[in-house]
Design an enzyme around this catalytic site. Sequence first.
Site, PDB file in Angstrom:
ATOM      1  N   VAL A  85       0.867  -1.183   0.000  1.00 39.16           N
ATOM      2  CA  VAL A  85       0.000   0.000   0.000  1.00 39.16           C
ATOM      3  C   VAL A  85       0.897   1.224   0.000  1.00 39.16           C
ATOM      4  O   VAL A  85       2.047   1.180   0.449  1.00 39.16           O
ATOM      5  CB  VAL A  85      -0.951   0.021   1.211  1.00 39.16           C
ATOM      6  CG1 VAL A  85      -1.999  -1.073   1.089  1.00 39.16           C
ATOM      7  CG2 VAL A  85      -0.181  -0.117   2.517  1.00 39.16           C
ATOM      8  N   SER A  86       0.372   2.343  -0.503  1.00 40.79           N
ATOM      9  CA  SER A  86       1.222   3.516  -0.749  1.00 40.79           C
ATOM     10  C   SER A  86       1.449   4.390   0.470  1.00 40.79           C
ATOM     11  O   SER A  86       2.470   5.072   0.561  1.00 40.79           O
ATOM     12  CB  SER A  86       0.616   4.366  -1.876  1.00 40.79           C
ATOM     13  OG  SER A  86       0.522   3.618  -3.066  1.00 40.79           O
ATOM     14  N   THR A  87       0.523   4.414   1.424  1.00 37.35           N
ATOM     15  CA  THR A  87       0.621   5.359   2.529  1.00 37.35           C
ATOM     16  C   THR A  87       0.501   4.645   3.870  1.00 37.35           C
ATOM     17  O   THR A  87      -0.076   3.560   3.962  1.00 37.35           O
ATOM     18  CB  THR A  87      -0.469   6.440   2.442  1.00 37.35           C
ATOM     19  OG1 THR A  87      -1.752   5.829   2.595  1.00 37.35           O
ATOM     20  CG2 THR A  87      -0.405   7.166   1.097  1.00 37.35           C
TER      21      THR A  87
END
Length: 647
Positions: free
Chosen positions: A43-45
């Site tokens: 996931v990016s964040t």
Amino acid sequence: MTLTDLPTSLDLGALRALVRGPKQTATPVGLGGKEPAISYLRVSTKDQATRNGLEEGLSIPAQREAADRKADQLGAVIVAEFIEPGESAKTARRKALQEMLDYIANNPVRYCIINKVDRLARNRLDDAIIHATLREAGVTLVSVTENIDETPSGMLMHGIMASIAEFYSLNLAQEVTKGLVQKASLGGTPNKAPIGYLNVRTIDAKGHEIRDIALDPERAELIRFAFTAYASGNWSLSTLARELETRGLNTRPTPSFPAKPVTTKLLHTILTNPYYQGIVTYREVTYPGTHEPLVTPETFDRVQTILRQNNVVGDKPQKYDHYLKGSIYCGCGKRLMYERPRNHQGIAYDYFTCTGRRLKRKTCQRSAILVHRVEDHITHAYQQQGVTSDEATRIKSVLGRVFDALAAASADERATLSAQKAKLEAEQVKLLQAHYADAIPIDLLKTEQDRIRASLHAINSRLDSLGTLYTNAKIGLDAILDILTDLGDLYAKAEPAERRMLNRALFTKITIDDAEHVTTEPVQTIATILATDTSPNNVRTLPHDEAGQGSNVTGYVDAMGHYGNRRPRVERLVSAWNQGSGGVAAPVGKPDDPFIGASAEPRRRTRTPLTEAEVDAMRTARGQGVSVNALARRFGVHRATVWAKTR
């Protein structure tokens, strides 16, 4: 792109492996005849990784379930799982990704299962290198949601999806930046609010979420106190930081970091942040903010002035401190540094030593001089400084007439400044409109904004002060002359901290030569007073500064406004200066800047108006590049007249 343009970290061997094809790997035993597979989840964040208070958020478990189903369809079993919680795919420098590549290099793996191609990389070059590494190890890349494989159509689909992932990342960054620039231009805060403020979310009557900035009830007043206290000149950063800790100022806690006291470094960052005076800065461009300022621009400017003054090399207390540090110089031009060596019996001796000789930067042969001798010499030099009572009376009379004449001429100046202010404000609006239309680059916008802001600040300060400037200048002059008429006695009775303030306020440099003779260089305001021609025929004594921006009358008002003191007489001087310096700022800008130049006192014209021939000659000279200041002096007119006649 040529081979010489490729990144140094690019593995050409891995790219060649993409052409050779995968090598065969044996199926390990103990898997029930199933192929070994690995999964990569990302996931990016950080917010996604911990959403809803869950240890892995919502996306990671969903990706894991999808990977397990895909492995069952392939007749494989996942033997290793690599999770990247909250890492961007714009770069391959990711811990879990590198661990995965190391794993397949040392263990037999048949499939690498990902949820989507953009989970692996959002950069086509990184995607190609990662894919080549997988093929070299005999690993087939499998996407849960996309039809990619080693067939020509699968490779085409892979390339298309990698390009889409890169486009999405670049386009998203551009759109986010555009939105943040628009928000900042409207006065909003495009990032996390600094300490003293809170990012808040509210819902309006129509159910729309509004993100706004509010004062932090626990920290706002402490931040305001920090600015006010430091502006007084009686605090250092370290002592103020300790005081704020005593009063309970802590940083805001986050999921990763607990609250902690404000450090000296963080305090310096706070005191230099223009956000607290109502200015939003984004990508080095400043905009007027809509949030509530905690300090006035005058207080903020005074803090910056004191920070610059306290940053003087040689004036910072390191191990030992002395009130003469930073003010006295050797005859060779280098500073005298304060030292306290000890003999074999542990007795300390205080000396001043030339830094040029001590640090071997000069060929100075000056020996060390005992501190008490330096103190005595400077105290004696103060006895020779100053003016007599009669001289003070004459100086006050001459400069008082000058101030009266300048005050009478301020009406014309106010009209000129008002017109220039309106022109600058119109330029400011056009500049932002051009920026919104992408007609000017960001660096030019910043340069022009700085120029207009500095000019407007000077003009506004000048307009605000025109009514009281000369009256306050007289008060400041009286205070200076009161000090100068009894300077030696005042210095002899002053405490060390007050002596430091007097040295810094009155002199730019105090030099002690090899023969221990003291010479002083007064600051411009004091030098002007001492050099005043008190003859009866003198009609204009106040000089003009070297930049050609008019008389330095403001030097009489705010030259020493930041030097607080405990002695009553010095307090009166400071009080007078503080009273006169309310909002008065010295003009800033180039000598030929019409907006800055016009903010100084006009030179009164004693001749008839310009003739047509003179105007033509002025225009011709201006067209040939002659400066406005030079033409104003040649024709004996104000710079604003030159601009009006030649534009």
